[in-house]
Scaffold this active site. Structure first.
Site, mmCIF file in Angstrom:
data_model
loop_
_atom_site.group_PDB
_atom_site.id
_atom_site.type_symbol
_atom_site.label_atom_id
_atom_site.label_comp_id
_atom_site.label_asym_id
_atom_site.label_seq_id
_atom_site.Cartn_x
_atom_site.Cartn_y
_atom_site.Cartn_z
ATOM 1 N N GLY A 1 -22.187 -4.869 14.866
ATOM 2 C CA GLY A 1 -22.437 -3.786 14.172
ATOM 3 C C GLY A 1 -21.222 -2.786 14.050
ATOM 4 O O GLY A 1 -20.339 -2.766 15.179
ATOM 5 N N PHE B 1 -22.785 -10.494 9.520
ATOM 6 C CA PHE B 1 -21.932 -11.214 8.613
ATOM 7 C C PHE B 1 -20.642 -11.514 9.318
ATOM 8 O O PHE B 1 -20.104 -12.839 9.531
ATOM 9 C CB PHE B 1 -21.923 -10.961 7.157
ATOM 10 C CG PHE B 1 -20.741 -9.730 7.003
ATOM 11 C CD1 PHE B 1 -19.532 -9.926 6.667
ATOM 12 C CD2 PHE B 1 -21.328 -8.598 7.051
ATOM 13 C CE1 PHE B 1 -18.546 -9.076 6.516
ATOM 14 C CE2 PHE B 1 -20.117 -7.407 6.869
ATOM 15 C CZ PHE B 1 -18.848 -7.767 6.422
ATOM 16 N N ILE B 2 -20.445 -10.413 10.116
ATOM 17 C CA ILE B 2 -19.057 -10.730 10.764
ATOM 18 C C ILE B 2 -19.191 -11.776 12.081
ATOM 19 O O ILE B 2 -18.406 -12.921 12.178
ATOM 20 C CB ILE B 2 -18.564 -9.304 11.381
ATOM 21 C CG1 ILE B 2 -18.181 -8.374 10.318
ATOM 22 C CG2 ILE B 2 -17.321 -9.423 12.314
ATOM 23 C CD1 ILE B 2 -17.832 -6.882 10.690
ATOM 24 N N HIS C 1 -20.102 -29.262 -16.727
ATOM 25 C CA HIS C 1 -20.049 -30.573 -15.950
ATOM 26 C C HIS C 1 -18.987 -31.230 -15.485
ATOM 27 O O HIS C 1 -18.099 -31.333 -16.275
ATOM 28 C CB HIS C 1 -20.958 -31.407 -16.977
ATOM 29 C CG HIS C 1 -21.445 -32.494 -16.109
ATOM 30 N ND1 HIS C 1 -22.340 -32.656 -15.429
ATOM 31 C CD2 HIS C 1 -21.054 -33.748 -16.307
ATOM 32 C CE1 HIS C 1 -22.651 -33.768 -14.738
ATOM 33 N NE2 HIS C 1 -21.973 -34.587 -15.453
ATOM 34 N N CYS D 1 -21.236 -14.107 12.310
ATOM 35 C CA CYS D 1 -21.509 -15.565 11.588
ATOM 36 C C CYS D 1 -20.202 -16.280 11.064
ATOM 37 O O CYS D 1 -19.971 -17.359 11.214
ATOM 38 C CB CYS D 1 -22.640 -15.474 10.635
ATOM 39 S SG CYS D 1 -24.232 -15.028 11.258
ATOM 40 N N TYR E 1 0.776 -1.088 0.011
ATOM 41 C CA TYR E 1 -0.059 -0.063 -0.118
ATOM 42 C C TYR E 1 1.038 1.230 -0.126
ATOM 43 O O TYR E 1 0.512 2.271 -0.543
ATOM 44 C CB TYR E 1 -1.026 0.091 1.050
ATOM 45 C CG TYR E 1 -2.285 -0.579 0.810
ATOM 46 C CD1 TYR E 1 -3.337 -0.172 0.531
ATOM 47 C CD2 TYR E 1 -2.343 -2.060 0.758
ATOM 48 C CE1 TYR E 1 -4.552 -0.847 0.119
ATOM 49 C CE2 TYR E 1 -3.288 -2.895 0.325
ATOM 50 C CZ TYR E 1 -4.521 -2.084 0.039
ATOM 51 O OH TYR E 1 -5.749 -2.839 -0.290
ATOM 52 N N GLY F 1 -25.426 -11.242 15.050
ATOM 53 C CA GLY F 1 -26.040 -12.002 13.976
ATOM 54 C C GLY F 1 -25.671 -11.729 12.416
ATOM 55 O O GLY F 1 -26.433 -12.020 11.585
ATOM 56 N N ARG G 1 -29.828 -10.977 18.922
ATOM 57 C CA ARG G 1 -30.951 -10.342 19.626
ATOM 58 C C ARG G 1 -32.366 -10.773 18.919
ATOM 59 O O ARG G 1 -33.322 -10.928 19.298
ATOM 60 C CB ARG G 1 -30.795 -8.974 19.804
ATOM 61 C CG ARG G 1 -31.623 -8.389 20.489
ATOM 62 C CD ARG G 1 -31.289 -6.764 20.694
ATOM 63 N NE ARG G 1 -30.997 -6.155 19.065
ATOM 64 C CZ ARG G 1 -30.219 -5.240 18.845
ATOM 65 N NH1 ARG G 1 -30.053 -4.325 19.994
ATOM 66 N NH2 ARG G 1 -30.146 -4.799 17.717
HETATM 67 C C1 LIG Z 1 -13.932 -8.192 10.390
HETATM 68 C C2 LIG Z 1 -14.538 -7.635 8.866
HETATM 69 C C3 LIG Z 1 -14.677 -8.398 7.828
HETATM 70 C C4 LIG Z 1 -14.921 -7.884 6.922
HETATM 71 N N1 LIG Z 1 -15.024 -8.534 5.648
HETATM 72 C C5 LIG Z 1 -15.460 -8.068 4.525
HETATM 73 C C6 LIG Z 1 -15.408 -8.663 3.513
HETATM 74 O O1 LIG Z 1 -15.139 -9.755 3.378
HETATM 75 N N2 LIG Z 1 -15.765 -8.178 2.074
HETATM 76 C C7 LIG Z 1 -15.920 -6.818 1.933
HETATM 77 O O2 LIG Z 1 -16.253 -6.360 0.828
HETATM 78 N N3 LIG Z 1 -15.940 -6.120 3.099
HETATM 79 C C8 LIG Z 1 -15.349 -6.670 4.307
HETATM 80 N N4 LIG Z 1 -15.362 -5.695 5.418
HETATM 81 C C9 LIG Z 1 -15.934 -4.341 5.419
HETATM 82 C C10 LIG Z 1 -14.519 -3.603 4.853
HETATM 83 O O3 LIG Z 1 -13.465 -3.750 5.634
HETATM 84 C C11 LIG Z 1 -14.960 -1.978 4.948
HETATM 85 O O4 LIG Z 1 -16.192 -1.748 4.195
HETATM 86 C C12 LIG Z 1 -13.847 -1.237 4.108
HETATM 87 O O5 LIG Z 1 -12.670 -1.201 4.688
HETATM 88 C C13 LIG Z 1 -14.320 0.349 4.088
HETATM 89 O O6 LIG Z 1 -13.438 1.055 3.665
HETATM 90 P P1 LIG Z 1 -13.139 2.588 3.996
HETATM 91 O O7 LIG Z 1 -12.090 3.071 3.219
HETATM 92 O O8 LIG Z 1 -14.485 3.193 4.130
HETATM 93 O O9 LIG Z 1 -12.712 2.518 5.309
HETATM 94 P P2 LIG Z 1 -11.528 1.877 6.247
HETATM 95 O O10 LIG Z 1 -10.912 0.705 5.359
HETATM 96 O O11 LIG Z 1 -12.036 1.480 7.814
HETATM 97 O O12 LIG Z 1 -10.242 2.794 6.306
HETATM 98 C C14 LIG Z 1 -10.283 3.978 6.985
HETATM 99 C C15 LIG Z 1 -9.076 4.453 7.511
HETATM 100 O O13 LIG Z 1 -8.958 5.738 8.027
HETATM 101 C C16 LIG Z 1 -8.085 5.936 9.120
HETATM 102 N N5 LIG Z 1 -8.712 6.997 9.916
HETATM 103 C C17 LIG Z 1 -9.769 7.291 10.553
HETATM 104 N N6 LIG Z 1 -9.810 8.459 11.158
HETATM 105 C C18 LIG Z 1 -8.785 8.891 11.032
HETATM 106 C C19 LIG Z 1 -8.220 10.379 10.886
HETATM 107 N N7 LIG Z 1 -9.234 11.103 11.776
HETATM 108 N N8 LIG Z 1 -6.991 10.652 10.690
HETATM 109 C C20 LIG Z 1 -6.171 9.697 10.192
HETATM 110 N N9 LIG Z 1 -6.685 8.369 9.971
HETATM 111 C C21 LIG Z 1 -7.729 8.261 10.071
HETATM 112 C C22 LIG Z 1 -8.469 4.564 9.799
HETATM 113 O O14 LIG Z 1 -7.198 4.244 10.591
HETATM 114 C C23 LIG Z 1 -8.462 3.646 8.701
HETATM 115 O O15 LIG Z 1 -7.106 3.235 8.126
HETATM 116 C C24 LIG Z 1 -15.188 -6.263 6.726
HETATM 117 C C25 LIG Z 1 -14.783 -5.636 8.069
HETATM 118 C C26 LIG Z 1 -14.780 -6.185 9.151
HETATM 119 C C27 LIG Z 1 -14.560 -5.384 10.285
#
Ligand SMILES: Cc1cc2nc3c(=O)[nH]c(=O)nc-3n(C[C@H](O)[C@H](O)[C@H](O)COP(=O)(O)OP(=O)(O)OC[C@H]3O[C@@H](n4cnc5c(N)ncnc54)[C@H](O)[C@@H]3O)c2cc1C
Length: 455
Positions: free
Chosen positions: A264, A177-178, A439, A180, A99, A175, A198
């Site tokens: 959630g 997806f996380i 198949h 489950c 990254y 309940g 719940r």
């Molecule tokens: C256990 C789990 C399993 C998941 N599995 C899936 C899956 O299988 N498939 C799927 O599509 N999605 C999955 N998700 C959901 C997915 O991870 C999120 O939808 C996705 O990461 C959202 O991306 P985002 O860019 O909105 O935020 P994030 O990826 O959460 O990134 C936000 C970033 O902002 C940073 N940040 C926050 N506030 C500040 C600040 N004030 N200053 C500087 N940095 C800051 C945080 O540290 C973080 O690194 C899962 C989530 C969890 C918790």
């Protein structure tokens, strides 16, 4: 004419923020991204990626079991939690580095620290201010932790990957997806799993598919109780067999080593100063945006989980692409939330795209036909395992259009991804029928379902 330090300042280097930063920089914008945790956000560090790695780890037990009917015998099989944790950590560190590279290559400046808004064109990170033409908030979400006695003794999804020891018994509260997925992961790793919820598990998904999945999860050994909530958690005395006592609102008490709360997620907006700058939020705390991800302040945009349209990595990424197209490109890339495929990585897995039966009936009343196939996959004829597969097509009768495709069974996420394209293209049932199957596969059932289920 104003001269700013940057054209775009992104807050949060997660799924959405990284994609927006690098695409905007590749389009010629001067971009900075602030991040106060490891690069990659939730998905890379404590979400999709480590979850999937642990899911792979958990699948071997079932495969060992299934292999017996195929002539294999295995002795001395054991699992080492420390090895899994260490190898996962190594892989995540590798991804953090990737990254960093993909941000630095097009010239994005990475600023480490917690960012907050100062005004509509100024962001502050750890006391230092940066001016910018546009700000993108991509700060993601955080687990919801309700208040109850002993809540501090529980763990959430951020902590679960690094538990000191593998629990003998775990209580999973929730309940969604996380919840489950972790229930299946720990079950596969040999942990005794109790899951309470719940209301109902996965209640927004296709109801008959979820009833089927629930049966399969219970068959796999997960003890699921619906309409049950947690009341309190207490620490057991040193030397007890289990670390904790959990009290449920049914007055049942449970001896467990860990309690995972998966109730959630809420938007991460703490300390951003949204109110001061005039960025409006909804009652849920999610940032209010229009169809171009623009907030109530013209120079400030927001994408991903902090907006909460669909909390999924590919959705955050697609929103980032649409944002960059709107602000730095020709605006041709628009966001659509229709027919977004989704998977639940339980055992068995579930894949789904399009309308659920209940949504289709709400929208089209009786103009719906359902095709369904419930069968034992060929693999389990010899494995001896009692696992079944369910496939469902929701079709609009008058137009023959396929509105929803749902599957519970092995490889469902991989299979449903392909059917996502078919639904996006507006495929009809006749076109499904005209497609030749591969198949022998389970997926071929989707193109060979001839008789509708009686309503
Ligand atoms: C256990 C789990 C399993 C998941 N599995 C899936 C899956 O299988 N498939 C799927 O599509 N999605 C999955 N998700 C959901 C997915 O991870 C999120 O939808 C996705 O990461 C959202 O991306 P985002 O860019 O909105 O935020 P994030 O990826 O959460 O990134 C936000 C970033 O902002 C940073 N940040 C926050 N506030 C500040 C600040 N004030 N200053 C500087 N940095 C800051 C945080 O540290 C973080 O690194 C899962 C989530 C969890 C918790």
């Amino acid at each position: 004419m104003h001269s700013y330090d940057y054209d775009l300042f992104v807050i949060g280097a997660g799924s959405g923020g990284v994609r927006a930063s690098r695409m905007a920089a590749s389009a010629g914008a001067r971009v900075a991204v602030a991040e106060d945790a490891p690069l990659g956000g939730t998905c890379v560090n404590v979400g999709c990626v480590p979850k999937k790695l642990y899911k792979y780890a958990s699948e071997f037990s079932g495969e060992f079991e299934a292999s017996k009917g195929y002539g294999w015998s295995l002795e001395g099989v054991s699992f080492d939690w420390e090895i899994l944790k260490a190898n996962r950590a190594k892989e995540i560190t590798r991804l953090n580095g990737i990254y960093q590279n993909i941000l630095e290559k097009p010239g994005v400046q990475i600023i480490r620290g917690h960012a907050n808004l100062v005004d509509e064109h100024t962001v502050e990170v750890d006391g230092k201010q940066y001016t910018t033409k546009y700000i993108l908030i991509a700060t993601g979400g955080w687990p919801v932790i309700p208040q109850f006695e002993g809540a501090d003794l529980t763990v959430n999804s951020n902590q679960i990957f690094d538990l000191e020891t593998l629990p003998k018994k775990i209580l999973i509260v929730g309940g969604g997806f996380i919840a489950c997925e972790f229930a299946s992961i720990f079950n596969g790793l040999g942990v005794d799993v109790r899951q309470i919820v719940r209301s109902k598990i996965l209640k927004d998904f296709d109801a008959p598919s979820i009833e089927f999945l629930k049966e399969e999860l219970i068959k796999s050994g997960i003890n699921i109780s619906e309409a049950v909530n947690i009341k309190a958690v207490k620490k057991n005395p040193e030397g007890s067999e289990y670390k904790l006592t959990a009290e449920l609102d049914t007055n049942e008490t449970l001896q467990v080593d860990e309690v995972l709360l998966a109730l959630g997620r809420k938007p991460k907006i703490d300390g951003l100063n949204l109110g001061k700058v005039g960025v409006q939020i909804k009652d849920s705390g999610h940032i209010k945006v229009d169809e171009n991800s623009q907030t109530s302040v013209a120079s400030i945009y927001a994408i991903g989980d902090v907006v909460g349209r669909m909390d999924l990595t590919p959705v955050a990424i697609a929103e980032a692409m649409a944002f960059v197209s709107h602000v730095f490109g020709d605006g041709s890339r628009k966001m659509s939330y229709e027919n977004v495929p989704f998977a639940v990585f339980t055992k068995p897995t579930m894949g789904t795209v399009g309308l659920t039966e209940q949504e289709a009936r709400e929208k089209y009343a009786d103009d719906i036909v359902i095709f369904e196939s419930n069968f034992k996959a060929m693999k389990h004829t010899l494995s001896g395992l009692d696992e079944r597969t369910l496939m469902r097509l929701i079709v609009q009768n008058s137009t023959d259009k396929v509105l929803g495709v749902h599957m519970v069974g092995d490889y469902a996420p991989e299979i449903i991804q392909g059917f996502g394209v078919a639904l996006k293209a507006g495929a009809t049932k006749a076109q499904f029928d005209a497609t030749i199957g591969i198949h022998p596969t389970s997926a071929e059932e989707f193109v060979t379902m001839r008789s509708p289920k009686s309503n």
